[in-house]
Design an enzyme around this catalytic site. Structure first.
Site, PDB file in Angstrom:
ATOM      1  CB  THR A 165      -4.503   5.712  -4.056  1.00  0.00           C
ATOM      2  OG1 THR A 165      -5.508   4.801  -4.494  1.00  0.00           O
ATOM      3  CG2 THR A 165      -4.642   5.890  -2.564  1.00  0.00           C
ATOM      4  CD  GLU A 191      -3.019  -0.711   0.069  1.00  0.00           C
ATOM      5  OE1 GLU A 191      -2.665  -0.887  -1.110  1.00  0.00           O
ATOM      6  OE2 GLU A 191      -4.133  -0.317   0.382  1.00  0.00           O
TER       7      GLU A 191
HETATM    8  N1  HSE Z   1      -7.875   5.295   3.074  1.00  0.00           N
HETATM    9  C1  HSE Z   1      -7.272   5.355   1.780  1.00  0.00           C
HETATM   10  C2  HSE Z   1      -7.594   6.679   1.141  1.00  0.00           C
HETATM   11  C3  HSE Z   1      -7.791   4.226   0.944  1.00  0.00           C
HETATM   12  O1  HSE Z   1      -8.758   7.087   1.215  1.00  0.00           O
HETATM   13  O2  HSE Z   1      -6.690   7.308   0.592  1.00  0.00           O
HETATM   14  C4  HSE Z   1      -7.207   4.181  -0.432  1.00  0.00           C
HETATM   15  O3  HSE Z   1      -7.968   3.262  -1.201  1.00  0.00           O
END
Ligand code: HSE
Length: 308
Positions: free
Chosen positions: A181, A128
């Site tokens: 993201t 991640e």
């Molecule tokens: N919590 C993270 C965000 C999840 O909202 O950036 C990314 O999928």
């Protein structure tokens, strides 16, 4: 030599108010990896899907997960990974987390399970971090462990499995728009006002209370986000109008899934979720955007071994 075939599901992160601390696993879609361990060292990754992925293994989220596993366990080996099924990156349903979770789970199985659940999540968070520039587990933990998850704290990692009310349906739509993201995180402000923080933690408490009491109305009321959604909804055409239509049709809430562009709604009846699914499809189609839609009942399944 040992070989495993592993599945890890897609996931919805944030659940509205729980930015970086809440997420749930979706049972229907996910990634499948075949992983083989042999003596030696090194990593090879082959993509057998139609989904375009970086060829350089240093840019694939699976690589740092495998390295973290070896670092944490002191073990070694050569790992060959074949990606057999892949959620489209940038979809907002935890594409990088599904690969990262499958890799962490597969490594643990290949080496006779030396890591606990939380330690596997720590491995998956390395993927991640590569994908988004931040260590968050709100996709990776549900993708590994299934169900609805609260990450109460990151230092140290404290993961709490929340109850799934019996009548909890989600409609999820994944429009064919890509939102990275990294970009969706970079546009967020670095500080939150006291006013917004109060509203946000009131909602997180309400959401948890609603899940424990099986009160989907309360869950829906609490799924409001004052931290990320105001900045991210610009990526989704006529987001507010879509939500109005979805709520008018009986759903309890509609929010961005993770960093978007996928959106999800919740309801206590399958027919309401099916209506939401139709509205989402119509909405994106009317903007000339194709989309995949699913109705899912949230379940407790996370990463698992598949027959080879
Ligand atoms: N919590 C993270 C965000 C999840 O909202 O950036 C990314 O999928």
């Amino acid at each position: 030599m040992k070989k495993v075939r592993v599945f890890a599901p897609a996931s919805i992160a944030n659940l509205g108010c729980g930015f970086d601390v809440m997420g749930l696993a979706l049972d229907e879609v996910g990634d499948i990896l075949e992983m083989t361990a042999t003596e030696g060292d090194g990593i090879t990754i082959t993509n057998r899907t139609d989904v375009p992925l970086p060829e350089d293994i240093e840019e694939n989220v699976i690589t740092p997960v495998i390295r973290k596993f070896f670092e944490m366990t002191g073990l070694s080996g050569h790992i060959d990974v074949v990606i057999c099924q892949k959620i489209y990156p940038g979809s907002g349903i935890g594409s990088s987390a599904a690969s990262s979770a499958a890799a962490a789970y597969g490594m643990n199985e290949l080496f006779d399970c030396p890591l606990s659940d939380e330690e596997m999540v720590i491995c998956a968070m390395e993927g991640e971090n590569l994908a988004s520039g931040g260590y968050h587990a709100d996709n990776a933990a549900p993708a590994l462990l299934g169900g609805i998850i609260l990450i109460r704290g990151y230092e140290p990692l404290d993961i709490i499995q929340l109850p799934i009310p019996g009548n909890f349906y989600c409609a999820v739509s994944h429009p064919e728009i890509v939102v990275s993201t990294k970009v969706a995180r970079s546009i967020l402000p670095k500080a939150v006002s006291m006013h917004d923080a109060i509203r946000q933690w009131g909602n997180v408490g309400g959401l948890i209370a609603g899940l424990y009491s099986g009160n989907i109305g309360l869950v829906g009321r609490a799924m409001k986000d004052f931290v990320a959604e105001p900045y991210r909804k610009q990526f989704i055409p006529e987001f507010d109008q879509l939500r109005e239509k979805i709520l008018a049709s009986g759903s309890m809430a509609m929010n961005i899934s993770g960093s978007g562009p996928s959106v999800f709604s919740i309801s206590d009846r399958r027919e309401v979720a099916t209506r939401a699914e139709e509205i989402m499809k119509e909405h994106f189609t009317s903007h000339g955007i194709g989309c995949d839609v699913y109705v899912v009942k949230v379940t407790n399944k996370g990463a698992k071994l598949l027959a080879q």
